[in-house]
Scaffold this active site. Sequence first.
Site, PDB file in Angstrom:
ATOM      1  N   HIS A  32      -0.002 -11.769   0.709  1.00 29.28           N
ATOM      2  CA  HIS A  32      -0.966 -10.876   0.059  1.00 29.28           C
ATOM      3  C   HIS A  32      -1.749 -11.573  -1.057  1.00 29.28           C
ATOM      4  O   HIS A  32      -2.934 -11.323  -1.241  1.00 29.28           O
ATOM      5  CB  HIS A  32      -0.259  -9.639  -0.487  1.00 29.28           C
TER       6      HIS A  32
ATOM      7  N   LEU B 228     -17.678  -2.270   1.816  1.00 28.29           N
ATOM      8  CA  LEU B 228     -18.632  -1.268   1.361  1.00 28.29           C
ATOM      9  C   LEU B 228     -18.544  -1.059  -0.143  1.00 28.29           C
ATOM     10  O   LEU B 228     -19.155  -0.134  -0.676  1.00 28.29           O
ATOM     11  CB  LEU B 228     -18.379   0.066   2.081  1.00 28.29           C
TER      12      LEU B 228
ATOM     13  N   ASN C  74     -19.088   4.034  10.960  1.00 31.56           N
ATOM     14  CA  ASN C  74     -18.983   2.591  10.753  1.00 31.56           C
ATOM     15  C   ASN C  74     -19.249   1.815  12.035  1.00 31.56           C
ATOM     16  O   ASN C  74     -19.758   0.687  11.998  1.00 31.56           O
ATOM     17  CB  ASN C  74     -17.595   2.235  10.220  1.00 31.56           C
TER      18      ASN C  74
ATOM     19  N   SER D 281     -11.330   4.326   5.301  1.00 31.94           N
ATOM     20  CA  SER D 281     -11.801   5.699   5.169  1.00 31.94           C
ATOM     21  C   SER D 281     -10.733   6.654   5.682  1.00 31.94           C
ATOM     22  O   SER D 281     -10.077   6.381   6.683  1.00 31.94           O
ATOM     23  CB  SER D 281     -13.102   5.916   5.952  1.00 31.94           C
TER      24      SER D 281
ATOM     25  N   TYR E  39       0.833  -1.204   0.000  1.00 32.39           N
ATOM     26  CA  TYR E  39       0.000   0.000   0.000  1.00 32.39           C
ATOM     27  C   TYR E  39       0.869   1.257   0.000  1.00 32.39           C
ATOM     28  O   TYR E  39       1.631   1.509   0.941  1.00 32.39           O
ATOM     29  CB  TYR E  39      -0.936   0.015   1.206  1.00 32.39           C
TER      30      TYR E  39
END
Length: 276
Positions: A105, A188, A244, A235, A46
Amino acid sequence: MNTPMPRLGMGTWHLAEGRHPETQEIAALRAGLDAGITLIDTAEMYADGRAESLVGRAIAGYDRSRLFIVSKVYPHNAGRRHLRRSLEASLKRLGTDYLDMYLLHWRGSVPLAETVECMEQAKDDGLIRNWGVSNFDTNDMRELFATPGGEACAVNQDLYHLGSRGVEYDLLPWMDAHGLPLMAYCPLAQAGTLRRGLLESPAVRTVASDHGVEPIQVLLAFVLHRPDTIAIPCSGNAEHVRANLQARDLKLSADELALLDQAFPAPTSKQPLDME
C-alpha cells in the site's frame, strides 16, 4: 503481467464506511460488473477490512475467472511475519482463493527485498497472480527495480488526475521507460473545492459540451488518454458507475488536451507525491 489488466475499474476507498447504505454500494459495484467493468480495487486498510467484505458480497455469484480483483497490504504487514496471514485474511473476506493483483500500500520499515520475496512466494503458491506497489515515487521505484526480483513489479498505483499532475514530471517518464503501467486512484479528484474547481472549469466544460458528455467524464477521459494508465474511480452510486463507462471510449483531440493543459498545466519541477 500474467493477466491483462482492464483500463477502467472501480475503486472502493471510503465504501463500507456508512456513507451510503450497504445495499446501495453493493448495487453500484454490481451495476459496474453487469456493464462490463471487471476490475475492482480494494485494500485491507479500507474501512478496516469491511470494504473487502463488501466486495466479496458484491462479486458472489459472478464468474471469478472474468474478474480482476486487486487488494493491498499494510506496510507493517508486508514482511515474513505477517504478509501471508494478511493475504489469507483478505482472501477470506473477498470470498476468493486468489488475487489478480496484490499491492504494497505504501512504503514502510520492512525492507523491500523482504516484501519482494514474500510477494514472489505468494505468487508461486498460487495465492496471487501479480504483485505491485502503491504510492511509490521515482526514487522508490528505482530502489525497487534495483532489488533482486523487484522488476517483477507489475504496476504502481498513485493519485493522478487533471488537477494533480506531479507524477508527469519524472515518475511517469521513468515508468514509461520501464514498461510499467500507472494505476490512477482518485482520477476524478476527491470531493471538495478542488473537485468543484475542475468540474466548473470553462476548459473542462467546453470539452464536455463539444462531446455531449458531462464534465466528470472529461476528467476521466483525460486520465485514460495515456495508453498505459488504468483508472479506478470510486462511487457508491450505480448511475455514476455506469456514467463512468462513457469515458472509456471518449477520445480527446490534441487541441482539447492542449486546452486542458493550459487550464491545468503540468508542473515544471519535482512535486511531492499526492496521496489525498
